[in-house]
Design a protein around this motif. Structure first.
Motif, PDB file in Angstrom:
ATOM      1  N   GLU A  35       0.657  -1.452  -0.166  1.00  9.10           N
ATOM      2  CA  GLU A  35      -0.290   0.269   0.024  1.00  9.10           C
ATOM      3  C   GLU A  35       0.883   0.822  -0.038  1.00  9.10           C
ATOM      4  O   GLU A  35       0.666   2.414  -0.983  1.00  9.10           O
ATOM      5  CB  GLU A  35      -0.559   0.176   1.246  1.00  9.10           C
ATOM      6  CG  GLU A  35      -1.936  -1.067   1.362  1.00  9.10           C
ATOM      7  CD  GLU A  35      -2.305  -1.048   2.428  1.00  9.10           C
ATOM      8  OE1 GLU A  35      -2.449  -0.791   3.509  1.00  9.10           O
ATOM      9  OE2 GLU A  35      -3.952  -1.982   2.341  1.00  9.10           O
ATOM     10  N   THR A  36       1.573   1.506   0.712  1.00 12.40           N
ATOM     11  CA  THR A  36       2.969   2.364   0.435  1.00 12.40           C
ATOM     12  C   THR A  36       3.396   2.013  -0.671  1.00 12.40           C
ATOM     13  O   THR A  36       3.514   3.799  -1.492  1.00 12.40           O
ATOM     14  CB  THR A  36       4.112   2.029   2.152  1.00 12.40           C
ATOM     15  OG1 THR A  36       3.130   1.846   3.522  1.00 12.40           O
ATOM     16  CG2 THR A  36       4.698   3.150   1.932  1.00 12.40           C
ATOM     17  N   LEU A  37       4.047   1.626  -1.038  1.00 12.96           N
ATOM     18  CA  LEU A  37       3.934   1.726  -2.443  1.00 12.96           C
ATOM     19  C   LEU A  37       3.728   1.838  -3.475  1.00 12.96           C
ATOM     20  O   LEU A  37       4.141   2.857  -3.809  1.00 12.96           O
ATOM     21  CB  LEU A  37       5.112   0.407  -2.877  1.00 12.96           C
ATOM     22  CG  LEU A  37       5.610   0.040  -4.056  1.00 12.96           C
ATOM     23  CD1 LEU A  37       7.424   0.696  -3.983  1.00 12.96           C
ATOM     24  CD2 LEU A  37       6.058  -1.191  -4.868  1.00 12.96           C
ATOM     25  N   SER A  38       2.462   2.003  -3.960  1.00 16.03           N
ATOM     26  CA  SER A  38       1.448   3.027  -4.373  1.00 16.03           C
ATOM     27  C   SER A  38       1.226   4.095  -4.205  1.00 16.03           C
ATOM     28  O   SER A  38       0.649   4.666  -5.500  1.00 16.03           O
ATOM     29  CB  SER A  38       0.273   1.740  -3.895  1.00 16.03           C
ATOM     30  OG  SER A  38       0.252   0.125  -4.553  1.00 16.03           O
ATOM     31  N   LYS A  39       1.051   4.143  -2.604  1.00 18.38           N
ATOM     32  CA  LYS A  39       0.866   6.065  -2.282  1.00 18.38           C
ATOM     33  C   LYS A  39       2.212   6.710  -2.998  1.00 18.38           C
ATOM     34  O   LYS A  39       2.055   7.922  -4.050  1.00 18.38           O
ATOM     35  CB  LYS A  39       0.966   6.117  -1.110  1.00 18.38           C
ATOM     36  CG  LYS A  39      -0.409   5.731  -0.739  1.00 18.38           C
ATOM     37  CD  LYS A  39      -0.511   6.038   1.004  1.00 18.38           C
ATOM     38  CE  LYS A  39      -1.768   5.211   1.287  1.00 18.38           C
ATOM     39  NZ  LYS A  39      -1.694   4.705   2.696  1.00 18.38           N
ATOM     40  N   VAL A  40       3.316   5.797  -2.847  1.00 24.67           N
ATOM     41  CA  VAL A  40       4.711   6.635  -3.374  1.00 24.67           C
ATOM     42  C   VAL A  40       4.760   6.685  -5.040  1.00 24.67           C
ATOM     43  O   VAL A  40       5.196   7.745  -5.136  1.00 24.67           O
ATOM     44  CB  VAL A  40       5.990   5.715  -2.536  1.00 24.67           C
ATOM     45  CG1 VAL A  40       7.392   6.571  -3.615  1.00 24.67           C
ATOM     46  CG2 VAL A  40       5.821   5.784  -1.044  1.00 24.67           C
ATOM     47  N   GLU A  41       4.773   4.874  -5.404  1.00 22.02           N
ATOM     48  CA  GLU A  41       4.236   5.520  -6.968  1.00 22.02           C
ATOM     49  C   GLU A  41       3.637   6.444  -7.460  1.00 22.02           C
ATOM     50  O   GLU A  41       3.622   7.166  -8.554  1.00 22.02           O
ATOM     51  CB  GLU A  41       4.443   3.907  -7.672  1.00 22.02           C
ATOM     52  CG  GLU A  41       5.119   3.205  -7.537  1.00 22.02           C
ATOM     53  CD  GLU A  41       4.621   1.366  -7.981  1.00 22.02           C
ATOM     54  OE1 GLU A  41       3.509   1.578  -7.920  1.00 22.02           O
ATOM     55  OE2 GLU A  41       5.655   0.532  -7.874  1.00 22.02           O
ATOM     56  N   ALA A  42       2.551   6.696  -6.959  1.00 23.99           N
ATOM     57  CA  ALA A  42       0.950   7.715  -7.093  1.00 23.99           C
ATOM     58  C   ALA A  42       1.929   8.967  -7.033  1.00 23.99           C
ATOM     59  O   ALA A  42       1.294  10.137  -8.163  1.00 23.99           O
ATOM     60  CB  ALA A  42      -0.254   7.708  -6.580  1.00 23.99           C
ATOM     61  N   ILE A  43       3.099   9.295  -5.602  1.00 23.25           N
ATOM     62  CA  ILE A  43       3.440  10.690  -5.736  1.00 23.25           C
ATOM     63  C   ILE A  43       4.405  11.018  -6.837  1.00 23.25           C
ATOM     64  O   ILE A  43       4.115  11.594  -7.095  1.00 23.25           O
ATOM     65  CB  ILE A  43       3.882  10.781  -3.817  1.00 23.25           C
ATOM     66  CG1 ILE A  43       2.794  10.546  -3.511  1.00 23.25           C
ATOM     67  CG2 ILE A  43       4.826  12.123  -4.429  1.00 23.25           C
ATOM     68  CD1 ILE A  43       3.111  10.345  -1.736  1.00 23.25           C
ATOM     69  N   GLU A  46       2.745  11.614  -9.971  1.00 19.38           N
ATOM     70  CA  GLU A  46       2.226  12.671 -10.494  1.00 19.38           C
ATOM     71  C   GLU A  46       3.255  13.804  -9.957  1.00 19.38           C
ATOM     72  O   GLU A  46       1.995  14.825 -11.015  1.00 19.38           O
ATOM     73  CB  GLU A  46       0.990  13.451  -8.588  1.00 19.38           C
ATOM     74  CG  GLU A  46       0.008  14.390  -8.513  1.00 19.38           C
ATOM     75  CD  GLU A  46       0.263  14.329  -7.413  1.00 19.38           C
ATOM     76  OE1 GLU A  46       0.031  15.311  -6.322  1.00 19.38           O
ATOM     77  OE2 GLU A  46      -0.583  13.694  -6.725  1.00 19.38           O
ATOM     78  N   ALA A  47       4.395  14.004  -9.892  1.00 20.72           N
ATOM     79  CA  ALA A  47       5.039  14.883 -10.100  1.00 20.72           C
ATOM     80  C   ALA A  47       6.032  14.571 -11.309  1.00 20.72           C
ATOM     81  O   ALA A  47       6.742  15.147 -11.657  1.00 20.72           O
ATOM     82  CB  ALA A  47       5.878  14.828  -9.065  1.00 20.72           C
TER      83      ALA A  47
END
Length: 107
Positions: A35-43, A46-47
């Motif tokens: 879940e954390t990896l998915s969030k980091v990938e999304a951030i 986004e950048a």
């Protein structure tokens, strides 16, 4: 949460429970990691980056050992680069009257 009377369980049941708890904890940690990896990938996305782009730019520091500048007069395995804290053998030799020049590694 269900209360379990651990005192009423047999040794085998306790071992099975221990194994199940360890497995559940491992699965929970793995799920959180994903879940954390998915969030980091999304951030990163986004950048305008991929996670690989960001990780490639982070290089671990590679400290290389400096060549020895000083060597113990009796034990050639003990050396010091001349940087950082003085080793005990160096301090003892200097206090005993050995000169810094005598401890230099001859090249």
């Amino acid at each position: 949460m269900t209360d379990i009377n651990l005192n009423s369980l047999s040794f085998e049941e306790l071992r099975a429970l221990e194994k199940n708890v360890a497995k559940t904890i491992k699965n929970f940690e793995e799920r959180r990691r994903k879940e954390t990896l998915s969030k980091v990938e999304a951030i990163a996305k986004e950048a305008g980056f991929t996670l690989a782009d960001l990780l490639d730019s982070v290089k671990p520091s590679s400290k290389t050992a400096l060549p020895p500048k000083y060597r113990h007069p009796e034990n050639a395995d003990l050396t010091w680069s001349g940087r950082g804290r003085q080793p005990a053998w160096y301090k003892e030799a200097i206090e005993a009257g050995v000169t810094e020049r005598e401890l230099l590694v001859m090249t």
